[in-house]
Design a protein around this motif. Sequence first.
Motif, mmCIF file in Angstrom:
data_model
loop_
_atom_site.group_PDB
_atom_site.id
_atom_site.type_symbol
_atom_site.label_atom_id
_atom_site.label_comp_id
_atom_site.label_asym_id
_atom_site.label_seq_id
_atom_site.Cartn_x
_atom_site.Cartn_y
_atom_site.Cartn_z
ATOM 1 N N MET A 3 94.732 58.322 104.550
ATOM 2 C CA MET A 3 93.523 59.021 104.698
ATOM 3 C C MET A 3 92.949 58.959 106.153
ATOM 4 N N ASP A 4 92.404 59.923 106.536
ATOM 5 C CA ASP A 4 91.970 59.746 108.134
ATOM 6 C C ASP A 4 90.641 58.985 108.254
ATOM 7 N N GLU A 5 90.005 58.762 109.294
ATOM 8 C CA GLU A 5 88.768 58.155 109.355
ATOM 9 C C GLU A 5 87.687 58.788 108.680
ATOM 10 N N GLN A 6 87.410 59.895 108.998
ATOM 11 C CA GLN A 6 86.268 60.683 108.353
ATOM 12 C C GLN A 6 86.303 60.769 106.791
ATOM 13 N N SER A 7 87.741 60.937 106.304
ATOM 14 C CA SER A 7 87.791 60.813 104.900
ATOM 15 C C SER A 7 87.607 59.674 104.040
ATOM 16 N N SER A 8 87.953 58.686 105.048
ATOM 17 C CA SER A 8 87.741 57.087 104.510
ATOM 18 C C SER A 8 86.184 56.895 104.510
ATOM 19 N N LEU A 9 85.589 57.196 105.398
ATOM 20 C CA LEU A 9 83.945 56.945 105.749
ATOM 21 C C LEU A 9 83.279 57.824 104.491
ATOM 22 N N LEU A 10 83.705 59.033 104.492
ATOM 23 C CA LEU A 10 83.093 59.796 103.329
ATOM 24 C C LEU A 10 83.130 58.976 101.762
ATOM 25 N N ALA A 11 84.458 58.538 101.609
ATOM 26 C CA ALA A 11 84.890 57.864 100.332
ATOM 27 C C ALA A 11 84.009 56.590 100.255
ATOM 28 N N LEU A 12 83.897 55.868 101.453
ATOM 29 C CA LEU A 12 82.914 54.784 101.406
ATOM 30 C C LEU A 12 81.412 55.136 101.133
ATOM 31 N N PHE A 13 80.957 56.056 101.756
ATOM 32 C CA PHE A 13 79.711 56.365 101.396
ATOM 33 C C PHE A 13 79.533 56.862 99.886
ATOM 34 N N THR A 14 80.515 57.904 99.549
ATOM 35 C CA THR A 14 80.299 58.127 98.211
ATOM 36 C C THR A 14 80.273 57.085 96.948
ATOM 37 N N SER A 15 81.370 56.048 97.376
ATOM 38 C CA SER A 15 81.353 54.942 96.504
ATOM 39 C C SER A 15 80.445 54.024 96.505
ATOM 40 N N SER A 16 79.832 53.934 97.796
ATOM 41 C CA SER A 16 78.616 53.076 97.958
ATOM 42 C C SER A 16 77.347 53.570 97.113
ATOM 43 N N PHE A 17 77.278 55.123 97.258
ATOM 44 C CA PHE A 17 76.013 55.616 96.476
ATOM 45 C C PHE A 17 76.170 55.467 95.238
ATOM 46 N N LEU A 18 77.360 55.602 94.514
ATOM 47 C CA LEU A 18 77.642 55.891 93.197
ATOM 48 C C LEU A 18 77.412 54.262 92.822
ATOM 49 N N ALA A 19 78.060 53.225 93.271
ATOM 50 C CA ALA A 19 77.643 51.762 93.016
ATOM 51 C C ALA A 19 76.575 51.381 92.810
ATOM 52 N N ALA A 20 75.576 51.891 93.376
ATOM 53 C CA ALA A 20 73.993 51.512 93.269
ATOM 54 C C ALA A 20 73.458 52.454 92.347
ATOM 55 N N THR A 21 74.177 53.443 91.673
ATOM 56 C CA THR A 21 73.230 54.038 90.526
ATOM 57 C C THR A 21 73.443 53.388 89.188
ATOM 58 N N LEU A 22 72.947 53.775 88.251
ATOM 59 C CA LEU A 22 73.251 53.175 86.733
ATOM 60 C C LEU A 22 74.753 53.293 86.434
ATOM 61 N N LEU A 23 75.513 54.039 87.213
ATOM 62 C CA LEU A 23 76.888 54.009 86.776
ATOM 63 C C LEU A 23 77.690 52.728 87.167
ATOM 64 N N PRO A 24 78.641 52.302 86.354
ATOM 65 C CA PRO A 24 79.387 51.133 86.963
ATOM 66 C C PRO A 24 80.159 51.543 88.062
ATOM 67 N N GLY A 25 80.480 50.572 88.909
ATOM 68 C CA GLY A 25 81.427 50.617 89.999
ATOM 69 C C GLY A 25 81.038 49.731 90.990
ATOM 70 N N GLY A 26 82.080 49.525 91.959
ATOM 71 C CA GLY A 26 81.840 48.701 93.190
ATOM 72 C C GLY A 26 82.421 49.396 94.225
ATOM 73 N N SER A 27 81.750 49.111 95.551
ATOM 74 C CA SER A 27 82.112 49.536 96.605
ATOM 75 C C SER A 27 82.750 48.762 97.624
ATOM 76 N N GLU A 28 82.833 47.466 97.283
ATOM 77 C CA GLU A 28 83.388 46.315 98.166
ATOM 78 C C GLU A 28 84.781 46.697 98.632
ATOM 79 N N ALA A 29 85.513 47.097 97.604
ATOM 80 C CA ALA A 29 86.783 47.207 97.945
ATOM 81 C C ALA A 29 87.324 48.363 98.774
ATOM 82 N N VAL A 30 86.409 49.172 98.768
ATOM 83 C CA VAL A 30 86.704 50.570 99.581
ATOM 84 C C VAL A 30 86.388 50.158 101.000
#
Length: 146
Positions: free
Chosen positions: A1-28
């Motif tokens: 994955m390139d830099e931009q895609s990695s950062l987009l995945a991080l942003f997305t996982s961080s957003f979703l992890a803070a909603t009422l949906l389960p998940g974590g963004s630390e691993a990303v």
Amino acid sequence: MDEQSSLLALFTSSFLAATLLPGGSEAVLVGVLVAYPDLIWHALILATIGNTLGGMSSYLIGRLLPDKQALIKKTGGSSRGLDWVHGHGAPILLLSWAPVIGDALCVAAGWLRINWLWAMLFMAIGKFARYWIVASAANTVAASFS
């Protein structure tokens, strides 16, 4: 994955992890930092913004809840988060990153009509601190293997 895609995945996982949906963004975050260590500040800032916006979406849900029973149902059947936020105000949102209670605190802050700017500020500070600790730990572990 390139830099931009990695950062987009991080942003997305961080957003979703803070909603009422389960998940974590630390691993990303750790994955991005292992692949691109020079992006530490970009990663910390994007993860913090994404996670804070996710927390604010929970805050908005709280604002939209009409009564205490609906709030208690959304927060898992307990008014503990509501009581904490009521007793401590916006600074309690420094704990909005915490598993299980973080979402309840954000929803309760919205329902109690805590000033949204203060709520967002304290959420962001707490979430940044958590990501900074994770990034520092990942850097220490990576350095020990070098």
